[in-house]
Design a protein around this motif. Structure first.
Motif, PDB file in Angstrom:
ATOM      1  N   HIS A  40      29.354  13.068  32.477  1.00 35.91           N
ATOM      2  CA  HIS A  40      28.551  13.056  33.703  1.00 35.91           C
ATOM      3  C   HIS A  40      28.037  14.476  34.014  1.00 35.91           C
ATOM      4  CE1 HIS A  40      27.905  11.680  38.033  1.00 35.91           C
ATOM      5  NE2 HIS A  40      27.942  12.989  38.186  1.00 35.91           N
ATOM      6  N   GLU A  90      22.282  11.541  41.230  1.00 34.08           N
ATOM      7  CA  GLU A  90      23.686  11.155  41.005  1.00 34.08           C
ATOM      8  C   GLU A  90      23.802   9.757  40.390  1.00 34.08           C
ATOM      9  OE1 GLU A  90      26.105  12.925  40.734  1.00 34.08           O
ATOM     10  OE2 GLU A  90      25.807  14.660  42.009  1.00 34.08           O
ATOM     11  N   HIS A 128      24.131  16.299  33.992  1.00 30.36           N
ATOM     12  CA  HIS A 128      23.551  17.018  35.132  1.00 30.36           C
ATOM     13  C   HIS A 128      22.782  18.271  34.708  1.00 30.36           C
ATOM     14  CE1 HIS A 128      24.515  15.062  38.832  1.00 30.36           C
ATOM     15  NE2 HIS A 128      25.823  15.179  38.753  1.00 30.36           N
TER      16      HIS A 128
HETATM   17 ZN   LIG Z   1      27.382  14.201  39.802  1.00 29.10          ZN
END
Ligand SMILES: [Zn+2]
Length: 458
Positions: free
Chosen positions: A150, A184, A154
């Motif tokens: 994750h 997100e 980003h």
């Molecule tokens: Zn995040």
């Protein structure tokens, strides 16, 4: 604390650290003799470092870019496995985008002795907190992989591909944005999907993670009252606290499920040739690399251009509106040959009373109530300590006492802020907090077989 110097934002900084002799520094910054220079305030504020006598580090390389993994306070690291898994999801992400946005990247992993799970993205590094450290490579290993993939995603999505409202960052005030379901939500969806695509997760492991998002979504009654766009705006106000019950949804959970649906729509429209990754690649090269922020409209236009379909009602209903997701989800499951299996919750308190409890010492404290459930109609409140069921002390298991009185009227004795209340709980004939599991169908038809394979593989 580094205070923001408004007048000298673009001046460089020199950092000199005074450390015990055997301590080391882990950081995306390069220190020499505990000294480094950074170009401007943004780099300073976005380049965390750990100083410690307990750092262990190893590196791997993908397409000429070096990736460093630094653990602080972690024992017994199975380096071979960690490096192999990290390399796999890194390769897959870079393969889809075509390049890595920064010359080098560092994972700063703080292993702590207590339960913890957190990650924050930075310029060319991420800080991850995970614990208890005794479980990082056993029960928490999927969490370590999940949060790491994750945070790596980003580096493109939010550090590079940024909503126009955050381009450039305004350090003087809040940077309100409705695009959280993109920065997100898509990151949550793609972070896990890359673990599947790179073979780090099996389909079963991946679907377990997807099921958690479906569960969180369906358990949250706020989905009928707040849009994900509004929730995104509010992250500046109330951050990550649960807030008033039933009031807010999550840019992570709702955003992830919306990303899943968009991915499906793109694949459906292109005979499984293109997915959400092409939209993100487009936002990367045509916005981020051109030093431009994107708008939600730009994202919508990209979805429409790649799929040839109109997404207007999707945005109105699900991004800016609060339409139920059930239809979207079943359409997406159907397409990939998946199904949603729903079973009653194991716990009597959850299934029949509509309340989630956690044990506090000997007592049971209410942590969540479902609107319209017996617990809520009976006047129970979050934070109540349940002491007795029908005049019997609820020990050791509350659930045992609730189901023991199954077909009788129930009166609960609770403590609320020091006062003792006796509350009558009415019967409601339905189940609450149903357990949701996303599973692969036992038999897939031809198109489903194709769609699932294309989705799972690189
Ligand atoms: Zn995040």
């Amino acid at each position: 604390m580094f205070l923001y110097p408004q007048a000298t934002e673009n001046l460089g900084f020199e950092i000199q650290l005074h450390l015990p002799a055997h301590w080391e520094i882990a950081s995306g910054l390069h220190f020499q003799d505990n000294k480094t220079v950074v170009a401007n305030f943004d780099q300073l504020a976005d380049s965390p470092f750990i100083c410690s006598g307990h750092i262990q580090r190893k590196s791997y390389e993908v397409n000429g870019t070096a990736f460093h993994i630094c653990f602080n306070n972690q024992k017994q690291i199975p380096w071979e496995k960690v490096l192999e898994d990290f390399k796999r999801f890194t390769q897959q992400q870079i393969a889809d985008f075509g390049e890595f946005p920064v010359p080098e990247f560092t994972f700063l992993i703080q292993s702590v002795p207590y339960a913890a799970y957190h990650g924050v993205e930075h310029l060319n590094s991420t800080v991850i907190a995970l614990g208890p450290s005794s479980e990082v490579f056993t029960t928490l290993y999927t969490e370590l992989l999940g949060v790491s993939s994750h945070e790596l995603y980003h580096v493109w999505n939010v550090k590079s591909i940024r909503p126009a409202e955050m381009f450039p960052y305004n350090f003087k005030e809040e940077n309100y944005s409705e695009a959280g379901f993109i920065y997100e939500g898509i990151t949550t969806y793609m972070g896990d999907l890359y673990l599947l695509k790179s073979g780090v997760f099996s389909l079963e492991q991946y679907l377990k993670e997807l099921s958690k998002q479906v569960q969180k979504h369906l358990d949250n009654p706020a989905r009928f009252s707040m849009s994900v766009a509004a929730a995104s705006y509010d992250t500046w106000l109330d951050g990550y606290v649960p807030g008033a019950p039933g009031r807010k949804v999550s840019i992570y959970t709702e955003g992830c499920l919306l990303a899943f649906y968009c991915d499906m729509k793109l694949r459906q429209a292109t005979q499984n040739k293109l997915g959400l990754e092409v939209v993100m690649k487009h936002l990367y090269y045509d916005f981020a690399c051109q030093q431009k922020g994107y708008s939600i409209q730009d994202y919508k236009t990209a979805l429409e251009n790649f799929s040839g379909q109109d997404f207007t009602s999707f945005f109105n209903d699900f991004v800016y509106g609060t339409a139920p997701y059930e239809q979207l989800l079943s359409e997406a499951f159907e397409y990939f040959g998946l199904e949603l299996q729903q079973t009653p919750a194991n716990s009597y308190a959850e299934a029949r009373f509509g309340m989630k409890v956690s044990q506090v010492g000997k007592d049971w404290q209410i942590v969540q109530l479902y609107p319209g459930s017996p617990a809520e109609l009976g006047g129970l409140a979050i934070g109540d300590l349940i002491i007795a069921v029908n005049q019997v002390r609820a020990l050791p298991q509350l659930d045992a006492w609730l189901s023991f009185h199954e077909n009788q009227n129930k009166t609960l004795l609770v403590e609320r802020s020091g006062r003792i209340l006796e509350l009558f709980i009415p019967e409601v004939d339905r189940n609450f907090f149903v357990q949701n599991k996303v599973l692969r169908l036992a038999t897939l038809n031809g198109p489903q077989e194709k769609a699932l394979k294309a989705w799972m593989l690189a």
